[in-house]
Design an enzyme around this catalytic site. Sequence first.
Site, PDB file in Angstrom:
ATOM      1  N   LYS A 191       5.158  10.673  -3.411  1.00  0.00           N
ATOM      2  CA  LYS A 191       5.956  10.167  -4.719  1.00  0.00           C
ATOM      3  C   LYS A 191       7.283  10.929  -4.726  1.00  0.00           C
ATOM      4  O   LYS A 191       8.183  10.243  -5.128  1.00  0.00           O
ATOM      5  CB  LYS A 191       5.278  10.809  -6.018  1.00  0.00           C
ATOM      6  CG  LYS A 191       4.004  10.085  -6.531  1.00  0.00           C
ATOM      7  CD  LYS A 191       4.393   8.744  -7.192  1.00  0.00           C
ATOM      8  CE  LYS A 191       4.271   7.616  -6.278  1.00  0.00           C
ATOM      9  NZ  LYS A 191       3.194   7.255  -5.482  1.00  0.00           N
TER      10      LYS A 191
ATOM     11  N   ARG B  67       9.798  -6.675  -7.383  1.00  0.00           N
ATOM     12  CA  ARG B  67       9.278  -6.940  -6.088  1.00  0.00           C
ATOM     13  C   ARG B  67      10.282  -6.549  -4.834  1.00  0.00           C
ATOM     14  O   ARG B  67       9.764  -6.356  -3.692  1.00  0.00           O
ATOM     15  CB  ARG B  67       9.030  -8.226  -5.755  1.00  0.00           C
ATOM     16  CG  ARG B  67       8.177  -8.849  -6.728  1.00  0.00           C
ATOM     17  CD  ARG B  67       7.762 -10.390  -6.708  1.00  0.00           C
ATOM     18  NE  ARG B  67       7.192 -10.583  -5.580  1.00  0.00           N
ATOM     19  CZ  ARG B  67       5.676 -10.692  -5.207  1.00  0.00           C
ATOM     20  NH1 ARG B  67       4.974 -10.351  -6.294  1.00  0.00           N
ATOM     21  NH2 ARG B  67       5.541 -11.156  -4.060  1.00  0.00           N
TER      22      ARG B  67
ATOM     23  N   LYS C 180       7.307  -3.286  -3.732  1.00  0.00           N
ATOM     24  CA  LYS C 180       6.437  -2.997  -4.305  1.00  0.00           C
ATOM     25  C   LYS C 180       5.227  -3.593  -3.661  1.00  0.00           C
ATOM     26  O   LYS C 180       4.128  -2.827  -3.589  1.00  0.00           O
ATOM     27  CB  LYS C 180       6.190  -3.935  -5.668  1.00  0.00           C
ATOM     28  CG  LYS C 180       5.028  -3.492  -6.710  1.00  0.00           C
ATOM     29  CD  LYS C 180       4.786  -1.982  -6.988  1.00  0.00           C
ATOM     30  CE  LYS C 180       3.421  -1.613  -7.485  1.00  0.00           C
ATOM     31  NZ  LYS C 180       3.568  -0.025  -7.661  1.00  0.00           N
TER      32      LYS C 180
ATOM     33  N   ASN D 187       8.287 -17.680   0.622  1.00  0.00           N
ATOM     34  CA  ASN D 187       7.713 -16.135   0.633  1.00  0.00           C
ATOM     35  C   ASN D 187       6.727 -15.860   1.629  1.00  0.00           C
ATOM     36  O   ASN D 187       5.790 -16.564   1.641  1.00  0.00           O
ATOM     37  CB  ASN D 187       7.286 -15.455  -0.924  1.00  0.00           C
ATOM     38  CG  ASN D 187       6.953 -14.262  -0.867  1.00  0.00           C
ATOM     39  OD1 ASN D 187       7.447 -13.506  -0.115  1.00  0.00           O
ATOM     40  ND2 ASN D 187       6.288 -13.583  -2.054  1.00  0.00           N
ATOM     41  N   GLY D 188       7.101 -15.057   2.668  1.00  0.00           N
ATOM     42  CA  GLY D 188       6.162 -14.803   3.908  1.00  0.00           C
ATOM     43  C   GLY D 188       6.964 -14.762   4.927  1.00  0.00           C
ATOM     44  O   GLY D 188       8.259 -14.705   4.983  1.00  0.00           O
TER      45      GLY D 188
ATOM     46  N   GLU E 217       9.578   9.270  -2.148  1.00  0.00           N
ATOM     47  CA  GLU E 217       9.977   7.903  -2.201  1.00  0.00           C
ATOM     48  C   GLU E 217      10.977   7.770  -3.299  1.00  0.00           C
ATOM     49  O   GLU E 217      11.755   6.750  -3.339  1.00  0.00           O
ATOM     50  CB  GLU E 217       8.765   6.995  -2.180  1.00  0.00           C
ATOM     51  CG  GLU E 217       8.058   6.961  -3.346  1.00  0.00           C
ATOM     52  CD  GLU E 217       6.604   6.044  -3.540  1.00  0.00           C
ATOM     53  OE1 GLU E 217       7.130   5.102  -3.213  1.00  0.00           O
ATOM     54  OE2 GLU E 217       5.870   6.284  -3.865  1.00  0.00           O
TER      55      GLU E 217
ATOM     56  N   CYS F  87       9.750 -10.683  -1.377  1.00  0.00           N
ATOM     57  CA  CYS F  87      10.463 -11.795  -2.075  1.00  0.00           C
ATOM     58  C   CYS F  87       9.430 -12.479  -3.320  1.00  0.00           C
ATOM     59  O   CYS F  87       8.288 -12.147  -3.309  1.00  0.00           O
ATOM     60  CB  CYS F  87      10.351 -13.005  -1.275  1.00  0.00           C
ATOM     61  SG  CYS F  87      11.052 -12.880   0.411  1.00  0.00           S
TER      62      CYS F  87
ATOM     63  N   GLU G  36      -0.179  12.958  -2.053  1.00  0.00           N
ATOM     64  CA  GLU G  36       0.228  11.934  -2.685  1.00  0.00           C
ATOM     65  C   GLU G  36       1.600  12.449  -3.374  1.00  0.00           C
ATOM     66  O   GLU G  36       2.560  11.873  -3.969  1.00  0.00           O
ATOM     67  CB  GLU G  36      -0.669  11.534  -3.739  1.00  0.00           C
ATOM     68  CG  GLU G  36      -0.312  10.497  -4.904  1.00  0.00           C
ATOM     69  CD  GLU G  36       0.318   9.260  -4.287  1.00  0.00           C
ATOM     70  OE1 GLU G  36       0.158   9.123  -3.059  1.00  0.00           O
ATOM     71  OE2 GLU G  36       1.218   8.483  -5.168  1.00  0.00           O
TER      72      GLU G  36
ATOM     73  N   HIS H 120      -0.179  27.445  11.528  1.00  0.00           N
ATOM     74  CA  HIS H 120      -0.313  26.842  12.913  1.00  0.00           C
ATOM     75  C   HIS H 120       0.874  26.191  13.358  1.00  0.00           C
ATOM     76  O   HIS H 120       1.003  25.442  14.208  1.00  0.00           O
ATOM     77  CB  HIS H 120      -1.407  25.809  13.132  1.00  0.00           C
ATOM     78  CG  HIS H 120      -2.795  26.379  12.647  1.00  0.00           C
ATOM     79  ND1 HIS H 120      -3.377  27.566  13.659  1.00  0.00           N
ATOM     80  CD2 HIS H 120      -3.760  26.409  11.675  1.00  0.00           C
ATOM     81  CE1 HIS H 120      -4.728  27.977  13.110  1.00  0.00           C
ATOM     82  NE2 HIS H 120      -4.723  27.233  12.022  1.00  0.00           N
TER      83      HIS H 120
ATOM     84  N   TRP I  56      13.613 -10.769  -0.012  1.00  0.00           N
ATOM     85  CA  TRP I  56      13.751  -9.427   0.458  1.00  0.00           C
ATOM     86  C   TRP I  56      13.716  -9.504   2.015  1.00  0.00           C
ATOM     87  O   TRP I  56      12.904 -10.113   2.604  1.00  0.00           O
ATOM     88  CB  TRP I  56      12.499  -8.756   0.099  1.00  0.00           C
ATOM     89  CG  TRP I  56      12.269  -7.144   0.598  1.00  0.00           C
ATOM     90  CD1 TRP I  56      13.025  -6.076   0.177  1.00  0.00           C
ATOM     91  CD2 TRP I  56      11.049  -6.648   1.391  1.00  0.00           C
ATOM     92  NE1 TRP I  56      12.530  -4.817   0.854  1.00  0.00           N
ATOM     93  CE2 TRP I  56      11.424  -4.964   1.494  1.00  0.00           C
ATOM     94  CE3 TRP I  56      10.349  -7.144   2.263  1.00  0.00           C
ATOM     95  CZ2 TRP I  56      11.067  -4.170   2.442  1.00  0.00           C
ATOM     96  CZ3 TRP I  56       9.684  -6.197   3.076  1.00  0.00           C
ATOM     97  CH2 TRP I  56      10.038  -4.889   3.253  1.00  0.00           C
TER      98      TRP I  56
HETATM   99  C1  AGP Z   1       3.623   3.969  -3.135  1.00  0.00           C
HETATM  100  O1  AGP Z   1       4.156   4.819  -4.214  1.00  0.00           O
HETATM  101  C2  AGP Z   1       4.030   2.942  -2.468  1.00  0.00           C
HETATM  102  N1  AGP Z   1       4.824   2.030  -3.286  1.00  0.00           N
HETATM  103  C3  AGP Z   1       3.248   2.363  -1.040  1.00  0.00           C
HETATM  104  O2  AGP Z   1       2.969   3.660  -0.436  1.00  0.00           O
HETATM  105  C4  AGP Z   1       2.023   1.802  -1.607  1.00  0.00           C
HETATM  106  O3  AGP Z   1       0.949   2.603  -2.290  1.00  0.00           O
HETATM  107  C5  AGP Z   1       1.319   1.210  -0.063  1.00  0.00           C
HETATM  108  O4  AGP Z   1       2.493   0.017   0.203  1.00  0.00           O
HETATM  109  C6  AGP Z   1       0.224   0.265  -0.587  1.00  0.00           C
HETATM  110  O5  AGP Z   1       0.214  -0.642  -1.331  1.00  0.00           O
HETATM  111  P1  AGP Z   1      -1.227  -1.355  -1.798  1.00  0.00           P
HETATM  112  O6  AGP Z   1      -1.917  -0.412  -2.598  1.00  0.00           O
HETATM  113  O7  AGP Z   1      -0.560  -2.410  -2.719  1.00  0.00           O
HETATM  114  O8  AGP Z   1      -1.801  -1.838  -0.949  1.00  0.00           O
END
Ligand code: AGP
Length: 584
Positions: free
Chosen positions: A462, A27, A579, A100-101, A465, A2, A458, A481, A74
């Site tokens: 990427k 967000r 985010k 928010n929370g 996602e 949010c 990574e 394995h 959200w």
């Molecule tokens: C990565 O592309 C994602 N957005 C997600 O995995 C992110 O890295 C993860 O939620 C950790 O976020 P932070 O670094 O703000 O703790």
Amino acid sequence: MCGIIGYVGSRKASEVITEGLKRLEYRGYDSVGIAVAQGNSIDLRKDKGMVNPVAESMRFLDVSGTLALGHVRWATHGVPCKENAHPFIDCTRTIVLAHNGVIENYSELKDELKKAGHRFSSETDSEVVVHLVEEERKKMPPLKAFMAAVRKLKGSYALLCTVADGAETLYCARRNSPLVLGVGKGEMFAASDIPAMLAYTKTFVPLEEGDIAVLSRNGYKVYDANGKEAVRKSITVEWSLDMAEKGGYPHFMLKEINDQKHFVHESLAADVTNARAMVAGHEAIDIIACGTSYHAGTILKILLSRELGKRAEAFIASEYPFVANPGKKTLVIAISQSGETADTMQAVKFAKSRGSKVLSLTNVVDSSITRISDEVVYLNAGPEISVAATKTFTSQAAVIYKLVSNPGPGQERLAAIPSLIEKAMAQESAIRAVAAKIADKKDIFFIGRGLNYPVAMEGALKLKEISYLHAEAYAGGELKHGPLSLIEKGVPVIAVAPKDESLPKLFGNIKEVKARGAYVVALTDDEAVRNEADVSIPLPPAADATLYPFPEIIILQLLAYHVSVLRGINPDRPRNLAKSVTVE
Ligand code: AGP
């Protein structure tokens, strides 16, 4: 997550709020609302959907008034719908609030309030707060009522509230969820984070845990968790609005990938003196992080072990309390670009409860994690708007390499990083060509060894996602394995294969998958690998082989970006993701 924003001043508040909500869209959200105070009444408009269409259909900008608050939701409790959208209004329709929370004790509060006759319109946890304020308001003036209501809450909250009594006052509170004040001339702002207010001011006051703030057009007052008036430091950020805009790129993600060649200098300038002393003072080091930050943490683990001889382990933060046993002798290094990730925050609190010292690497000044850490190193990567972490990964890596490098030659070798990044960027057309070849595949594998394995992890994250393709990373030696059974004709295997000590072994793995018909894409600067692969993307040679992760990740970020765009997806806002994941 949010996002909330509030305004009081002399502008048309509905305009300020609507613009601010647009800057909070990244967000991740599913519904939006705005409430404007008009003397002794409130004009509340909200619905499920995105800011532009809802603002249009509900005619946000028709509403006059100089105090307002807004929210993009959200969903955490209750499905995305009009009734569950914030802000919420009390039974008298003179008090309105956005949150928010997560309110952890909302069900017992709701039961008590229902018994007192309050009528609820949503299935959310947040709505209980506005009715709490209403209940307390029957006994005391607005500020005291707001404070009394907040004291009853358990969980995480960033709250904005106003009472339509003509006083034009905005009440704010924060605990375990970010809230920053924006200070203007004859006007005040409050929002979840800075880009929402950048168009109006560059002076901000991050609130501290438990703070309550009272805003009016004449300024603001802050009260600490004990209700005592407090002074909070203000910060001036040089983030111009365009830094938080796309800067001419089609997506924030491409802008942020291109930003890396600049921001990595800022990250390499980070002061790691105290952090290095903390590392030097501990033999056992636990690294905790999530997602992309966990991959950076895995690089840190390898470097701490290999370069400094430390006993280091990288943990997925949400697992940490169940699998680790930190103590006074353990240094915990938490990596979180947002500094708000609930899983990481909880893991840090667990480690602190066991007496560990905590060093945090984060990108957001004064974020929640900085308040519970013994030492903080900022990434200085500038705002990262795209949900997919790119520049913050590279900035984390830059700070990590500096952290493990001794001053002098050790740190001087890092000066090669920006040019390695630039040379990798220059391969974009080759990368786009590969993207076209794999964009219609179902399963894609990434392999690497040593430092290249977390990079492969990574790259896989990427790709999955933002393109919704299934992608997995394996340590090269692991394929035989089990996973090798998945390799058949035409399955793409992305081999992260720089000319380093692990290459001879990885070359064997490339042959393994080739023999089973895989379509091998090699990131490499080695001739033999180039000849073996179906297609290769040139890696710039690195004098120091430990620096290969920097050009490698640039290539994999661009690969994921172009596959996403080819598949007609907006890489900035992938489905189901947010985010900053501030719920566990
Ligand atoms: C990565 O592309 C994602 N957005 C997600 O995995 C992110 O890295 C993860 O939620 C950790 O976020 P932070 O670094 O703000 O703790």
